[in-house]
Motif scaffolding. Structure first.
Motif, mmCIF file in Angstrom:
data_model
loop_
_atom_site.group_PDB
_atom_site.id
_atom_site.type_symbol
_atom_site.label_atom_id
_atom_site.label_comp_id
_atom_site.label_asym_id
_atom_site.label_seq_id
_atom_site.Cartn_x
_atom_site.Cartn_y
_atom_site.Cartn_z
ATOM 1 N N PHE A 1 0.828 -1.210 0.000
ATOM 2 C CA PHE A 1 0.000 0.000 0.000
ATOM 3 C C PHE A 1 0.863 1.262 0.000
ATOM 4 C CE2 PHE A 1 -2.874 -3.125 2.130
ATOM 5 C CZ PHE A 1 -3.823 -3.178 1.121
ATOM 6 N N ILE A 2 1.988 1.184 0.694
ATOM 7 C CA ILE A 2 2.885 2.350 0.735
ATOM 8 C C ILE A 2 3.411 2.676 -0.657
ATOM 9 C CG2 ILE A 2 5.113 3.200 1.586
ATOM 10 C CD1 ILE A 2 4.594 1.567 4.155
ATOM 11 N N ILE A 3 3.894 1.653 -1.369
ATOM 12 C CA ILE A 3 4.463 1.869 -2.703
ATOM 13 C C ILE A 3 3.399 2.381 -3.668
ATOM 14 C CG2 ILE A 3 5.498 0.686 -4.696
ATOM 15 C CD1 ILE A 3 6.959 -1.125 -2.687
ATOM 16 N N GLN A 4 2.164 1.910 -3.496
ATOM 17 C CA GLN A 4 1.076 2.389 -4.353
ATOM 18 C C GLN A 4 0.798 3.878 -4.136
ATOM 19 O OE1 GLN A 4 -2.127 -0.284 -3.385
ATOM 20 N NE2 GLN A 4 -1.401 -1.901 -4.755
ATOM 21 N N SER A 5 1.199 4.391 -2.976
ATOM 22 C CA SER A 5 0.978 5.812 -2.672
ATOM 23 C C SER A 5 2.140 6.691 -3.121
ATOM 24 C CB SER A 5 0.752 5.996 -1.158
ATOM 25 O OG SER A 5 -0.424 5.334 -0.747
ATOM 26 N N PHE A 6 3.205 6.079 -3.641
ATOM 27 C CA PHE A 6 4.342 6.846 -4.160
ATOM 28 C C PHE A 6 3.968 7.492 -5.497
ATOM 29 C CE2 PHE A 6 8.361 4.720 -2.175
ATOM 30 C CZ PHE A 6 7.815 4.887 -0.909
ATOM 31 N N ASP B 1 14.957 8.381 -2.289
ATOM 32 C CA ASP B 1 15.710 9.295 -1.424
ATOM 33 C C ASP B 1 15.129 10.706 -1.442
ATOM 34 O OD1 ASP B 1 17.444 7.303 -0.667
ATOM 35 O OD2 ASP B 1 18.890 7.720 -2.267
ATOM 36 N N SER B 2 14.276 10.967 -2.426
ATOM 37 C CA SER B 2 13.665 12.303 -2.511
ATOM 38 C C SER B 2 12.522 12.479 -1.510
ATOM 39 C CB SER B 2 13.128 12.542 -3.931
ATOM 40 O OG SER B 2 12.021 11.674 -4.191
ATOM 41 N N ILE B 3 12.183 11.401 -0.818
ATOM 42 C CA ILE B 3 11.043 11.457 0.107
ATOM 43 C C ILE B 3 11.479 12.131 1.411
ATOM 44 C CG2 ILE B 3 9.376 10.086 1.425
ATOM 45 C CD1 ILE B 3 9.543 7.983 -0.798
ATOM 46 N N ASN B 4 11.028 13.370 1.578
ATOM 47 C CA ASN B 4 11.333 14.109 2.801
ATOM 48 C C ASN B 4 10.199 13.939 3.810
ATOM 49 O OD1 ASN B 4 9.274 15.724 1.809
ATOM 50 N ND2 ASN B 4 10.695 17.238 0.931
ATOM 51 N N GLU B 5 10.245 14.702 4.882
ATOM 52 C CA GLU B 5 9.267 14.525 5.960
ATOM 53 C C GLU B 5 7.839 14.790 5.498
ATOM 54 O OE1 GLU B 5 8.397 16.063 10.541
ATOM 55 O OE2 GLU B 5 10.171 16.763 9.451
ATOM 56 N N SER B 6 7.640 15.863 4.720
ATOM 57 C CA SER B 6 6.274 16.190 4.282
ATOM 58 C C SER B 6 5.735 15.120 3.336
ATOM 59 C CB SER B 6 6.247 17.565 3.609
ATOM 60 O OG SER B 6 7.051 17.565 2.437
ATOM 61 N N ARG B 7 6.591 14.612 2.452
ATOM 62 C CA ARG B 7 6.162 13.542 1.546
ATOM 63 C C ARG B 7 5.863 12.263 2.329
ATOM 64 N NH1 ARG B 7 9.163 13.523 -4.277
ATOM 65 N NH2 ARG B 7 8.889 15.725 -4.790
ATOM 66 N N ARG B 8 6.679 12.022 3.333
ATOM 67 C CA ARG B 8 6.485 10.822 4.152
ATOM 68 C C ARG B 8 5.126 10.865 4.854
ATOM 69 N NH1 ARG B 8 11.314 10.813 6.227
ATOM 70 N NH2 ARG B 8 10.798 11.854 8.179
ATOM 71 N N LYS B 9 4.762 12.048 5.341
ATOM 72 C CA LYS B 9 3.460 12.200 6.004
ATOM 73 C C LYS B 9 2.327 11.962 5.016
ATOM 74 C CE LYS B 9 4.828 15.375 9.694
ATOM 75 N NZ LYS B 9 4.711 16.748 10.251
ATOM 76 N N ARG B 10 2.484 12.511 3.797
ATOM 77 C CA ARG B 10 1.448 12.326 2.775
ATOM 78 C C ARG B 10 1.284 10.852 2.408
ATOM 79 N NH1 ARG B 10 3.940 12.950 -1.783
ATOM 80 N NH2 ARG B 10 3.412 10.843 -2.461
ATOM 81 N N ILE B 11 2.403 10.162 2.230
ATOM 82 C CA ILE B 11 2.371 8.740 1.861
ATOM 83 C C ILE B 11 1.738 7.913 2.982
ATOM 84 C CG2 ILE B 11 3.822 6.716 1.403
ATOM 85 C CD1 ILE B 11 5.829 8.700 0.069
ATOM 86 N N ALA B 12 2.087 8.228 4.222
ATOM 87 C CA ALA B 12 1.535 7.494 5.369
ATOM 88 C C ALA B 12 0.022 7.659 5.433
ATOM 89 C CB ALA B 12 2.189 7.971 6.660
ATOM 90 N N GLY C 1 -1.971 8.447 2.925
ATOM 91 C CA GLY C 1 -2.581 7.830 1.748
ATOM 92 C C GLY C 1 -2.628 6.313 1.805
ATOM 93 N N SER C 2 -1.696 5.712 2.527
ATOM 94 C CA SER C 2 -1.642 4.247 2.587
ATOM 95 C C SER C 2 -2.177 3.688 3.899
ATOM 96 C CB SER C 2 -0.200 3.768 2.377
ATOM 97 O OG SER C 2 0.677 4.386 3.303
ATOM 98 N N GLY C 3 -2.575 4.585 4.811
ATOM 99 C CA GLY C 3 -3.174 4.132 6.065
ATOM 100 C C GLY C 3 -2.189 3.499 7.026
ATOM 101 N N VAL C 4 -0.929 3.968 7.003
ATOM 102 C CA VAL C 4 0.085 3.419 7.907
ATOM 103 C C VAL C 4 0.726 4.553 8.697
ATOM 104 C CG1 VAL C 4 0.568 1.509 6.326
ATOM 105 C CG2 VAL C 4 1.956 3.587 6.196
ATOM 106 N N MET C 5 1.654 4.191 9.574
ATOM 107 C CA MET C 5 2.380 5.187 10.347
ATOM 108 C C MET C 5 3.607 5.656 9.553
ATOM 109 S SD MET C 5 0.482 5.229 13.018
ATOM 110 C CE MET C 5 1.433 6.153 14.233
#
Length: 454
Positions: free
Chosen positions: A387-392, A401-412, A414-418
């Motif tokens: 689910f995480i990869i599907q939200s990339f 490596d381009s995934i910063n804190e704000s992107r990480r929050k968005r992905i989390a 969108g995929s329903g994870v922490m």
């Protein structure tokens, strides 16, 4: 599978491997450990004493081949004796290719329909195994039809049809007819007009004391004159399998045995040893509940896995049977250290198809270092990672490596994870990327391709 036996045998082996001096005292200790391990798996006492007697005599008297250390020679003796206990008689077992099954395993006539009569006591998992065997044969290029002749157990035909519908095998049965012999006759006539290579006949579960059912079995054997008679034995009964197999063999000339439920019993070793002691070959073992969880049994490969030596051949067969295909471009990316996060997930997914436990257990030496609870955690992570990869985004998949804190929050979100789950995925990806880069070489390349992991 057979975790207690596996752990006890490996514990006994460690004493040999770690010993600085191989002497009679150490051999006696090994024999005692082996006896405890086998008896706890419900192997017959007589068989246990015989194998440890042979082990001790050979370990003390035989001179190792030139260049082979004494401890390695003792391990090879143990390997050979355990293999013999489980039915190995010295013949070489070949790989199983499509439409080509080693005649020592199952021999089918290529120019006519073949019949397999399936027998077993009630509760042995016979009807489920019928579908699993049909699946196994179908994967090896055979067209399979099934006759449902269990008229005693309510719902048997319904269960059979449901299981076989998953593998597109035709099932012949007569709901209202309680005459099993008549159903079999009609079924054989029905399939005679079909493009079928092998007909599997499911019969009523019976007990060695049930004379009426045994009479029916003998009559059915006379009517069908089957090419093969397979006995299904519940692995949880342990050494009782010997008497069960002997009685059935006396009534229907058993040509092969299939042992079920080995994934959930400590007595499986006893069941295999007892079955082998009857002289009938153990052909398959049931290793789980899935339709594909039927494994061709090889005593030497099985013992190799018990002792932590692995079974590469079983892994390759598993990859073939699940139709796991390798990708040349993906393989190149993996080995160059340029794999994408999608490559990483595809690699993990293929391992998941084969079962993480199966992969680890069959890789030589690795099973000693990976704990079951770690595999459970990995399986749980796999679900989240998908689910995480599907939200990339496409860019994030190309460059995690381009995934910063704000992107990480968005992905989390969108995929329903922490958030830490996203960080964990990227960490695992980077670790694997580094490991694959360090593991360059023809051997690793070939292994990946053959396993379908790259």
């Amino acid at each position: 599978m057979l975790d207690n036996l596996k752990d006890n045998l490996r514990s006994a082996l460690k004493k040999i491997v770690g010993a600085s001096d191989i002497n009679e005292e150490l051999i006696n200790e090994l024999c005692k450990d082996l006896q405890r391990a086998l008896l706890s798996s419900d192997v017959n006492v007589k068989l246990v004493l015989e194998i440890t007697k042979n082990l001790k005599e050979r370990a003390l008297k035989e001179t190792p081949p030139k260049g082979l250390p004494k401890k390695d020679h003792i391990i090879s003796i143990l390997y050979g004796e355990l293999s013999r206990l489980l039915g190995y008689s010295g013949e070489l077992l070949k790989n199983t290719d499509k439409k080509r099954i080693d005649e020592k395993i199952i021999n089918f006539h290529p120019d006519r329909q073949n019949t397999i009569l399936m027998l077993g006591i009630q509760g042995s998992g016979k009807t489920t195994v019928v579908a699993k065997l049909a699946r196994w044969l179908t994967k090896h290029g055979y067209r399979v039809g099934v006759i449902g002749a269990d008229t005693w157990r309510p719902g048997a035909l319904t269960q059979l049809k449901m299981n076989c519908s998953k593998i597109n095998s035709i099932v012949y049965g007569e709901e209202e007819n309680k005459n099993a012999l008549e159903i079999v006759k009609n079924g054989l006539v029905f399939f005679k007009e079909q493009a079928i290579d092998i007909i599997i006949i499911d019969t009523a579960g019976r007990h060695k004391e049930e004379q009426r059912l045994l009479e029916e079995m003998r009559s059915m054997h006379t009517i069908v004159t089957p090419d093969h008679v397979f006995l299904i034995i519940d692995g949880t009964i342990g050494q009782q399998a010997f008497n069960q197999a002997r009685i059935f063999h006396e009534n229907a000339k058993i040509s092969g045995i299939i042992i079920t439920k080995l994934d959930g019993t400590a007595k499986g070793g006893g069941a295999i040893a007892a079955s082998a002691a009857t002289g009938a070959k153990v052909l398959f073992i049931g290793t789980g509940e899935r339709i594909d969880d039927l494994e061709q049994f090889s005593p030497t490969s099985f013992v190799g896995r018990l002792l932590g030596m692995g079974d590469i051949k079983a892994l390759l067969e598993m990859a073939r049977s699940l139709e796991i295909q390798s990708d040349e471009n993906q393989s190149k990316r993996l080995l160059s250290g340029k794999m994408t996060i999608e490559d990483f997930y595809a690699q993990m997914e293929n391992m998941g198809k084969m079962g993480f436990r199966n992969v680890i257990e069959n890789l030589p030496g690795l099973s000693n270092f990976v704990k079951d609870d770690h595999l459970d955690v990995l399986q749980e992570k796999m679900e989240k990672w998908r689910f995480i990869i599907q939200s990339f985004t496409k860019e994030e998949k190309r460059n995690p490596d381009s995934i910063n804190e704000s992107r990480r929050k968005r992905i989390a979100r969108g995929s329903g994870v922490m958030e830490h789950d996203v960080k964990d995925l990227i960490k695992q990806y980077n670790n694997s990327k580094t490991m694959m880069k360090q593991a360059k070489g023809r051997q690793m390349h070939g292994l990946l391709r053959r396993f379908g992991l790259g």
